[in-house]
Design a protein around this motif. Structure first.
Motif, PDB file in Angstrom:
ATOM      1  N   VAL A 112       0.696  -1.335  -0.084  1.00 44.67           N
ATOM      2  CA  VAL A 112       0.331  -0.011   0.110  1.00 44.67           C
ATOM      3  C   VAL A 112       0.671   1.258   0.079  1.00 44.67           C
ATOM      4  CG1 VAL A 112      -1.697   1.430   1.395  1.00 44.67           C
ATOM      5  CG2 VAL A 112      -2.070  -0.913   1.078  1.00 44.67           C
ATOM      6  N   ALA A 113       1.993   1.140   0.639  1.00 43.62           N
ATOM      7  CA  ALA A 113       2.851   2.356   1.011  1.00 43.62           C
ATOM      8  C   ALA A 113       3.563   2.623  -0.651  1.00 43.62           C
ATOM      9  CB  ALA A 113       3.904   2.074   1.841  1.00 43.62           C
ATOM     10  N   ARG A 114       3.655   1.612  -1.239  1.00 44.29           N
ATOM     11  CA  ARG A 114       4.307   1.373  -2.446  1.00 44.29           C
ATOM     12  C   ARG A 114       3.420   2.109  -3.587  1.00 44.29           C
ATOM     13  NH1 ARG A 114       4.665  -1.084  -7.207  1.00 44.29           N
ATOM     14  NH2 ARG A 114       3.157  -2.648  -6.566  1.00 44.29           N
ATOM     15  N   ARG A 115       2.295   1.823  -3.504  1.00 44.07           N
ATOM     16  CA  ARG A 115       1.218   2.522  -4.610  1.00 44.07           C
ATOM     17  C   ARG A 115       0.782   3.693  -4.038  1.00 44.07           C
ATOM     18  NH1 ARG A 115      -2.374  -2.776  -6.391  1.00 44.07           N
ATOM     19  NH2 ARG A 115      -0.755  -4.397  -6.178  1.00 44.07           N
ATOM     20  N   MET A 116       1.186   4.012  -2.926  1.00 47.83           N
ATOM     21  CA  MET A 116       0.766   5.726  -2.499  1.00 47.83           C
ATOM     22  C   MET A 116       1.876   6.620  -2.850  1.00 47.83           C
ATOM     23  SD  MET A 116      -1.363   4.906   1.100  1.00 47.83           S
ATOM     24  CE  MET A 116      -1.556   6.847   1.233  1.00 47.83           C
ATOM     25  N   GLY A 117       3.104   6.001  -3.411  1.00 52.17           N
ATOM     26  CA  GLY A 117       4.281   6.698  -3.710  1.00 52.17           C
ATOM     27  C   GLY A 117       5.207   6.778  -2.389  1.00 52.17           C
ATOM     28  N   GLU A 131       7.264   4.457  -1.259  1.00 48.84           N
ATOM     29  CA  GLU A 131       8.187   3.196  -1.216  1.00 48.84           C
ATOM     30  C   GLU A 131       9.354   3.424  -0.492  1.00 48.84           C
ATOM     31  OE1 GLU A 131       8.472   5.150  -5.497  1.00 48.84           O
ATOM     32  OE2 GLU A 131       6.792   4.659  -3.889  1.00 48.84           O
ATOM     33  N   HIS A 132       9.809   5.042  -0.487  1.00 52.80           N
ATOM     34  CA  HIS A 132      10.891   5.239   0.232  1.00 52.80           C
ATOM     35  C   HIS A 132      11.201   4.811   1.596  1.00 52.80           C
ATOM     36  CE1 HIS A 132       8.468   8.522   0.672  1.00 52.80           C
ATOM     37  NE2 HIS A 132       8.975   8.810   1.913  1.00 52.80           N
ATOM     38  N   LEU A 133       9.908   4.579   2.201  1.00 47.26           N
ATOM     39  CA  LEU A 133       9.702   4.127   3.699  1.00 47.26           C
ATOM     40  C   LEU A 133      10.088   2.551   4.002  1.00 47.26           C
ATOM     41  CD1 LEU A 133       6.522   6.123   4.811  1.00 47.26           C
ATOM     42  CD2 LEU A 133       8.934   6.878   5.135  1.00 47.26           C
ATOM     43  N   PHE A 134      10.183   2.016   2.772  1.00 49.22           N
ATOM     44  CA  PHE A 134      10.236   0.383   2.747  1.00 49.22           C
ATOM     45  C   PHE A 134      11.537   0.140   1.775  1.00 49.22           C
ATOM     46  CE2 PHE A 134       6.019   1.379   4.634  1.00 49.22           C
ATOM     47  CZ  PHE A 134       6.172   0.691   5.914  1.00 49.22           C
ATOM     48  N   PRO A 135      12.577   0.739   1.841  1.00 48.45           N
ATOM     49  CA  PRO A 135      13.336   0.652   0.746  1.00 48.45           C
ATOM     50  C   PRO A 135      14.228  -0.878   0.512  1.00 48.45           C
ATOM     51  CG  PRO A 135      14.562   1.805   2.261  1.00 48.45           C
ATOM     52  CD  PRO A 135      13.129   1.481   2.927  1.00 48.45           C
ATOM     53  N   TRP A 136      13.505  -1.896   0.402  1.00 45.77           N
ATOM     54  CA  TRP A 136      14.096  -2.891   0.477  1.00 45.77           C
ATOM     55  C   TRP A 136      13.394  -4.094  -0.594  1.00 45.77           C
ATOM     56  CZ3 TRP A 136      11.325  -2.394   5.543  1.00 45.77           C
ATOM     57  CH2 TRP A 136      12.189  -1.503   6.196  1.00 45.77           C
ATOM     58  N   SER A 137      14.332  -4.884  -0.876  1.00 49.97           N
ATOM     59  CA  SER A 137      13.881  -5.838  -2.107  1.00 49.97           C
ATOM     60  C   SER A 137      13.041  -6.760  -1.514  1.00 49.97           C
ATOM     61  CB  SER A 137      15.000  -6.527  -2.885  1.00 49.97           C
ATOM     62  OG  SER A 137      15.615  -7.330  -1.973  1.00 49.97           O
TER      63      SER A 137
END
Length: 359
Positions: free
Chosen positions: A137-142, A144-150
């Motif tokens: 959800v964070a990624r789709r809200m722009g 993704e820098h808060l969870f910068p892991w593969s």
């Protein structure tokens, strides 16, 4: 915030913002709603959207009728769950979740032991673990820098980020690798060694004394044990002629929480298939109630019918009845009082006034 930190402390906010990679001033200095007030705000409309994970509030909230939803109420409720529950029934969106054996993770318990487990089986269908849902959800809200892991190593990275809050605080957690290699370690873990007894000079590396105990976390109390004495606070509701009994609620061994998982275990469900009202034998005799008979329990907020048990496991004192809260078909929290302790904000599940009637 993690590791005994609070948002009201500017140094704590600054540390959290640095670890999380947030711009200075992002974290508010005022705490948000506590749990019950969050749902009160939802009912009022001050909160219009809520995402619920790993809890079942439409069974556990006190005075449940206060939180009933109405059609087109302008709220949006998302629930991540592994089974249907009363909470999923009120949801606008249900996200299927992975159970604990269907994911990798870390957990801790009350002896301070942190343990790691590997995924044992694949989750069914489209079910995903809760943390994955938050990341996505964070990624789709722009964000993704808060969870910068593969996707390959995010479990370890997320844990190590959390662990960084604890290092040097007396709550030092073990590394991911250390936990994978052991059956768990009790914090603080310093130089790879767990602490068997906290605050003990013989065991805790943070203790500076040569012997005895040292409460080094009690900074505001001279690093000594603190006892908080509080004045008596009368109950918000007491028995009277109309409602002459105390009601207390709680758990049973077979169903520790809301029964969403344990009631699906055949042996546990057979042992305690439904909620009941337990009475003192003297009260039961006076009211002409025998074990197994139906009893109507009524408070100022609701009413429920239950089978009676007499001096069973709980053996309540005269004037008190006990009802477990696990049974979603018999919601005792429709009767409980939503008064709160003014320090902990814990609801007063343990005492409110009710009357009993033999059905």
């Amino acid at each position: 915030l993690p590791a005994d930190m609070v948002v009201t402390n500017p140094e704590h906010r600054a540390k959290a913002e640095k670890i999380w990679g947030l711009p200075e001033g992002t974290l508010p200095s005022k705490p948000g709603h506590h749990a019950v007030d969050m749902f009160r705000a939802l009912a009022r409309g001050d909160v219009r959207a809520i995402w619920i994970q790993t809890t079942n509030p439409w069974v556990t909230l006190p005075n449940l009728a206060r939180f009933e939803r109405q059609p087109n109420d302008g709220r949006f409720i998302v629930v991540s769950e592994i089974y249907p529950t009363p909470t999923t029934e009120v949801a606008d969106l249900i996200l299927p979740s992975a159970a604990w054996v269907e994911r990798e993770g870390i957990f801790g318990n009350t002896e301070r032991r942190t343990q790691h487990w590997h995924q044992a089986v694949d989750p069914p269908g489209e079910a995903k673990e809760d943390a994955w849902q938050i990341r996505e959800v964070a990624r789709r809200m722009g964000m993704e820098h808060l969870f910068p892991w593969s996707d390959a190593d995010w479990h370890k990275a997320l844990y190590e980020e959390y662990r960084s809050f604890t290092l040097g605080t007396g709550k030092d957690l073990a590394s991911y690798e250390q936990l994978e290699a052991t059956r768990g370690l009790r914090w603080p873990v310093v130089d790879g060694k767990e602490t068997r007894y906290r605050y003990s000079a013989e065991h805790d590396p943070y203790v500076k004394k040569s012997s005895g105990v040292h409460f080094y976390k009690a900074k505001g109390y001279g690093e000594k044990a603190a006892f908080w004495l509080r004045p008596y606070h009368p109950p918000a509701e007491v028995p009277d002629e109309q409602f002459p009994f105390w009601l207390t609620t709680g758990r049973v061994l077979e169903h520790w929480h809301t029964g969403s998982m344990t009631r699906r275990v055949k042996q546990l469900h057979q042992a305690v298939p439904s909620a009941y009202v337990e009475l003192n034998r003297g009260d039961a005799t006076r009211l002409g109630i025998s074990a197994g008979e139906r009893v109507r329990v009524t408070s100022r907020r609701g009413t429920i019918e239950l089978a009676a048990k007499i001096d069973d496991r709980g053996r309540p004192p005269a004037g008190t009845v006990f009802v477990p809260f696990f049974d979603e078909a018999r919601l005792i929290n429709q009767l409980t009082l939503d008064a709160l302790d003014n320090i902990s904000a814990e609801p007063d599940y343990k005492k409110c006034a009710v009357r009993l009637e033999k059905v």
